[in-house]
Scaffold this active site. Sequence first.
Site, PDB file in Angstrom:
ATOM      1  N   LYS A 165       0.999  -1.290  -0.017  1.00 52.21           N
ATOM      2  CA  LYS A 165      -0.150   0.080   0.251  1.00 52.21           C
ATOM      3  C   LYS A 165       0.900   1.077  -0.295  1.00 52.21           C
ATOM      4  O   LYS A 165       0.704   2.312  -0.646  1.00 52.21           O
ATOM      5  CB  LYS A 165      -0.974  -0.062   1.061  1.00 52.21           C
ATOM      6  CG  LYS A 165      -1.932  -0.844   0.897  1.00 52.21           C
ATOM      7  CD  LYS A 165      -2.901  -1.358   2.239  1.00 52.21           C
ATOM      8  CE  LYS A 165      -3.717  -2.623   2.026  1.00 52.21           C
ATOM      9  NZ  LYS A 165      -4.542  -3.019   3.112  1.00 52.21           N
ATOM     10  N   GLN A 183      -4.558  -2.305   9.388  1.00 54.46           N
ATOM     11  CA  GLN A 183      -4.341  -3.389   8.762  1.00 54.46           C
ATOM     12  C   GLN A 183      -4.882  -4.487   9.623  1.00 54.46           C
ATOM     13  O   GLN A 183      -4.291  -4.837  10.948  1.00 54.46           O
ATOM     14  CB  GLN A 183      -2.884  -3.806   8.371  1.00 54.46           C
ATOM     15  CG  GLN A 183      -2.809  -4.720   7.607  1.00 54.46           C
ATOM     16  CD  GLN A 183      -3.183  -4.758   6.114  1.00 54.46           C
ATOM     17  OE1 GLN A 183      -3.248  -3.892   5.496  1.00 54.46           O
ATOM     18  NE2 GLN A 183      -4.030  -5.832   5.826  1.00 54.46           N
ATOM     19  N   ASP A 188     -10.937   2.228   3.820  1.00 56.34           N
ATOM     20  CA  ASP A 188     -11.246   0.753   3.704  1.00 56.34           C
ATOM     21  C   ASP A 188     -12.861   0.627   3.431  1.00 56.34           C
ATOM     22  O   ASP A 188     -13.061  -0.414   2.927  1.00 56.34           O
ATOM     23  CB  ASP A 188     -10.905   0.116   4.826  1.00 56.34           C
ATOM     24  CG  ASP A 188      -9.686  -0.543   4.686  1.00 56.34           C
ATOM     25  OD1 ASP A 188      -9.404  -1.092   3.539  1.00 56.34           O
ATOM     26  OD2 ASP A 188      -8.895  -0.984   5.599  1.00 56.34           O
TER      27      ASP A 188
END
Length: 275
Positions: free
Chosen positions: A50, A94, A119
């Site tokens: 990312k 994460q 997200d």
Amino acid sequence: MAASLLNGKEISQQILEDIKQQTLSLDPKPGLAVVLVGNDPASEIYVNNKEKACKKVGFYSEKIVLSEAASEDEIFAVIDRLNNDPRIHGILCQFPLPKHLRHLEDAIVERINPQKDVDGFKPNSPYTSCTPKGIMTLIEHTNIPLTGKHAVVMGRSLMVGKPVAQLLLDADATVTITHSKTVNLSQITKQADVIVAAIGKPEFLTKEMVKPGSIIIDVGINRTDHGLVGDVDFEQIKEIASFITPVPGGVGPMTIASLMQNVLIAYQASNSVSS
Ligand code: NAP
């Protein structure tokens, strides 16, 4: 091979290139913060990918690594700081968290400013969550309209199965969701025009379970003695499907490209609010 390859690596590169061009003229740059708790090797790879994508498109990025021993208060303090940092337009933590902290995942998502929840994990988030969004972009690349098609989603997780089923429904497909208690699974998958396999079982979907000419999207990432494989028996099914995604190089890179798209949307939304 009869099927056309839905090459997520290539398609994601095009998306990233397009974002890079748009970002050139932006000042300040869109910013993404990624929070990693602990040192799970797979999570480290995802977080680094990312970060790499941010560099590629010219975004500002911050990686915050907390030790496995981090307390609830420390994690929340980081989220609060990022919520208030004007350089940061998107925040993600994460998952999965280390086992002893996993019960905090919902609370962490809840703590992130909804405008920065790139997200898309919050209920009613303004963003489409990244893996389902990437899957829909791949299906769009087949140029086959979903209207009236029978889509079968294998798996009902909150992160993949359920949201992708909703997006397929929104695109006017007729959707069946299957799970571990589904009876006569192959009778259902055999009727599918589109199959999205998201169960986490190596090469579970076999040729006998698939209608010739169908579109096969393989979300699975399974580490085996023979390397990384998906939930689909790629070698067999590519002979009869019309389109198929590889693993790796299918849904994985699309997830990251979708994240970059969401950060850009968050940036644009924040500018339209502040101007
Ligand atoms: P998950 O939370 O473990 O959910 C798995 C789902 O599969 C559950 O709903 C389970 O049913 C269902 N299932 C298990 N066995 C089944 C069977 N025999 N037939 C039909 N359904 C079955 O997994 P996830 O988070 O959705 O992830 C699924 C896979 O995608 C994993 O390999 C993961 O690593 C991968 N993934 C990839 C990406 C990417 O970017 N490429 C992103 C996210 C996840 P029950 O609900 O009944 O238990």
